[in-house]
Design an enzyme around this catalytic site. Sequence first.
Site, PDB file in Angstrom:
ATOM      1  N   ARG A 231       1.043  -1.068   0.127  1.00  0.00           N
ATOM      2  CA  ARG A 231      -0.018  -0.009  -0.064  1.00  0.00           C
ATOM      3  C   ARG A 231       0.916   1.229   0.044  1.00  0.00           C
ATOM      4  NH1 ARG A 231      -4.235  -0.185  -1.706  1.00  0.00           N
ATOM      5  NH2 ARG A 231      -4.679  -2.215  -0.767  1.00  0.00           N
ATOM      6  N   GLU A 260       7.927  11.419  -6.351  1.00  0.00           N
ATOM      7  CA  GLU A 260       9.238  11.358  -5.581  1.00  0.00           C
ATOM      8  C   GLU A 260       9.791   9.891  -5.977  1.00  0.00           C
ATOM      9  OE1 GLU A 260       6.291  13.565  -2.749  1.00  0.00           O
ATOM     10  OE2 GLU A 260       6.160  12.014  -4.594  1.00  0.00           O
ATOM     11  N   HIS A 272       1.394  -0.701 -10.179  1.00  0.00           N
ATOM     12  CA  HIS A 272       0.160  -1.006  -9.096  1.00  0.00           C
ATOM     13  C   HIS A 272      -0.551  -2.424  -9.953  1.00  0.00           C
ATOM     14  CE1 HIS A 272      -3.403  -0.309  -6.392  1.00  0.00           C
ATOM     15  NE2 HIS A 272      -2.852  -1.365  -6.142  1.00  0.00           N
TER      16      HIS A 272
END
Length: 389
Positions: A231, A260, A272
């Site tokens: 997550r 980032e 993902h």
Amino acid sequence: MKNYKVLTINNISEKGLELLPENYSISDNIDDPDAIIVRSAKLHDMEFSPNLKYIGRAGAGYNNIPVERCSENGILVCNAPGANANAVRELLIASMILSSRNIVEAHKWTEKLLDSEDITKDVENGKKQFVGNEIKGKTLGVIGLGNIGKIAIDAGAALGMKVIGIDPYLSVRDAIHLNKDLEIPESMEELVMNSDFLSIHVPLTDDTENLIGKDLIYKMKDGITVFNLARNGLVDNKAIAEALESGKVKKYIVDFPERETLNMKNTVNLPHIGASTYESEENAAVMVVNELMDFMENGNIKNSVNFPDCDLGVCYSAQRITVMHRNIPRMLQRILNILAENEKLNVANLFNKNKGDWAYTMIDLDSEICQETINKIKNIESVTRVRAL
């Protein structure tokens, strides 16, 4: 037979939806639904009709659902824990191998050989810069020993790795099913000090946000590789970036790209894809559809994130009522007192259970309940929904 309307958001596997019988209308464009089945779409800004009773998350995480608002409106939220466990385990295995053998870097370098005059010679001269390590004999540390963490441990052990893991919320019942080769350290600090690979498998909560932060990274074994396939928000981006720059952390594999992380040194960003297999999508859809039908037809709850799991099976009495309410003293007594006012009502079976701030009561009756009595129960303060099945 009652009819139900089901709104689907995102692409929900047909293998799950085809389980719904004819009295369930299914559409991605339906008004006033009884239920919603969703994957990753964010529902925080969505208005819910008073008729909505159930939201099924066809996956494990549920940060995209306003759970507390659902609880306050008597809406059950369920997910599909474990449906994607094998998919994530396989991605972890692939990630450990690609990171330890420098496969991503080697692939990028090889793609640049298209204009080489002697590809074979350049390959032989260049391959030494991608010499890596085997994972056999290395130590895999796992934080979180739930559905995914447990089989991640099994995978590591099967690959000849030493496996260590920790989970502050591990129950005795779950502990007896853990791999016999698993070592459980005294603390998270001890775990990271002894891990060559660290994989995180916990939900994002107030307690786990930035779990992998500056202090814990400081305690890590030099040259560790960190995997976050669980997550976004579990790893402090600033802290991990500094550790990658200094070499404290050798590599970071993350399944939740951010601006980032895309700028971090020695980082592999994945889009993902942890649960992105046809099999896991089918498993998740089947789980939430079965949960939906059992709740709608029998009032039973399984894999809920906001109310306790409850199961009275099929009702063989005249009628079953279910009550969602806050977990406060004397609530059950108030409900039973109202039922007792009607001399014709006799309780055949009863189940009451709580989970955090919320509770659920199921009552089977020997005769049918009238609307007036239902309304009296609805009017009890802190009751959010009453259903007569």
